[in-house]
Design an enzyme around this catalytic site. Structure first.
Site, PDB file in Angstrom:
ATOM      1  N   SER A  96       0.851  -1.196   0.000  1.00 35.90           N
ATOM      2  CA  SER A  96       0.000   0.000   0.000  1.00 35.90           C
ATOM      3  C   SER A  96       0.881   1.239   0.000  1.00 35.90           C
ATOM      4  O   SER A  96       1.975   1.238   0.573  1.00 35.90           O
ATOM      5  CB  SER A  96      -0.891   0.025   1.241  1.00 35.90           C
ATOM      6  OG  SER A  96      -1.583   1.263   1.363  1.00 35.90           O
ATOM      7  N   TYR A 136      -1.774  -0.700  10.202  1.00 36.66           N
ATOM      8  CA  TYR A 136      -1.841  -1.028   8.784  1.00 36.66           C
ATOM      9  C   TYR A 136      -0.619  -0.483   8.055  1.00 36.66           C
ATOM     10  O   TYR A 136       0.032  -1.190   7.283  1.00 36.66           O
ATOM     11  CB  TYR A 136      -3.119  -0.439   8.182  1.00 36.66           C
ATOM     12  CG  TYR A 136      -3.279  -0.663   6.694  1.00 36.66           C
ATOM     13  CD1 TYR A 136      -3.707  -1.887   6.197  1.00 36.66           C
ATOM     14  CD2 TYR A 136      -3.012   0.358   5.782  1.00 36.66           C
ATOM     15  CE1 TYR A 136      -3.864  -2.095   4.829  1.00 36.66           C
ATOM     16  CE2 TYR A 136      -3.156   0.159   4.417  1.00 36.66           C
ATOM     17  CZ  TYR A 136      -3.585  -1.067   3.944  1.00 36.66           C
ATOM     18  OH  TYR A 136      -3.730  -1.267   2.591  1.00 36.66           O
TER      19      TYR A 136
END
Length: 271
Positions: free
Chosen positions: A149, A163
């Protein structure tokens, strides 16, 4: 159907999709199958697994496809899934890791157990899948594609350091594997999506906004292109990295973000 993955088997963790909704997992499965790969999908959600297989078989009826339920945090379950893939559709030539959860909250909001869960699902899972698939890849050569990501590279406006840290770790894990096994015929690369419209966006990120409409508007505005990408943008990048067209590309983290990684943070942030 193309031929870019002809003769290859893709083992895709996180490939399920409830009701066949387009997410990064099913988009990748469809994209590989369209290029003549055999595709074996794994998901911890039995309903999502079956729904994903239903869509995959409906859209690509001539492709060799199957799957199994397994928890990516369970080493023995992963080992069994890898063995099932090899026995059913073929020994894996490509390992595609698509698993990711993004609960909100930092050190003040998250419990230690919640932090550990994120790390286990997003980072340790890639270690476990690689552990069990790598022996196959070393036999004949192969590729690993990990979905990271942009959040693992820069702040995106969300309070989800778990995350972000797990995806940053995944990027560095991938680079290490890439260099360590390069002279043994195995490549490893990452795809780093930016603002992509997926079901996960509605399930895990929408709580940050006053409404779904506001979320869409602000995420579109945050992209330099003025619009979010979609799951097939991510899947097409993964296809390239998995294919022989990328045979001399190793250890990269490919942004799929419309230029977000290069933009200056300003009032157009996602939040």
């Amino acid at each position: 159907m193309g031929q870019r993955m002809a003769g290859k088997t893709v083992l895709l963790f996180g490939g399920g999709s409830r009701s066949g909704a387009t997410n990064n997992g099913i988009a990748a499965a469809l994209t590989y199958a369209r290029e003549d790969a055999a595709v074996f999908i794994v998901d911890n959600d039995a309903v999502a697994l079956q729904d994903g297989l239903t869509r995959l078989r409906a859209e690509q009826p001539s492709a060799r496809t199957n799957g199994t339920k397994a928890d990516v945090t369970d080493s023995s379950a992963i080992k069994a899934a890898v063995e099932a893939c090899a026995a059913d559709v073929g020994t894996p030539d490509v390992l595609h890791n698509n698993v990711g959860i993004a609960p909100m909250g930092g050190p003040l909001e998250m419990t230690e157990e919640e932090w550990d869960k994120v790390m286990s699902a997003n980072l340790s899972s890639a270690f476990l899948t690689t552990k069990h698939v790598l022996p196959y890849l070393l036999e004949t050569g192969g590729a690993i594609v990990n979905i990271a990501s942009i959040g693992g590279i820069r702040h995106l406006g969300y309070n989800y350091p778990g995350y972000a840290a797990s995806k940053a770790g995944l990027i560095q894990f991938t680079r290490n594997i890439a260099v360590e096994y390069a002279n043994r015929g195995v490549r490893a690369n990452c795809v780093a999506p930016g603002f992509i419209e997926t079901p996960m966006m509605y399930q895990q990120i929408a709580e940050n906004y006053d409404s779904v409409e506001q979320m869409r508007r602000m995420r579109n505005r945050a992209s330099p292109t003025g619009a979010m990408g979609d799951s097939f943008d991510v899947a097409n990048a993964a296809l390239f990295l998995a294919s022989d067209e990328a045979k001399y590309i190793n250890g990269v983290c490919l942004p799929v973000d419309g230029g977000l990684i290069h933009s200056v943070p300003n009032a157009s942030q996602a939040l």
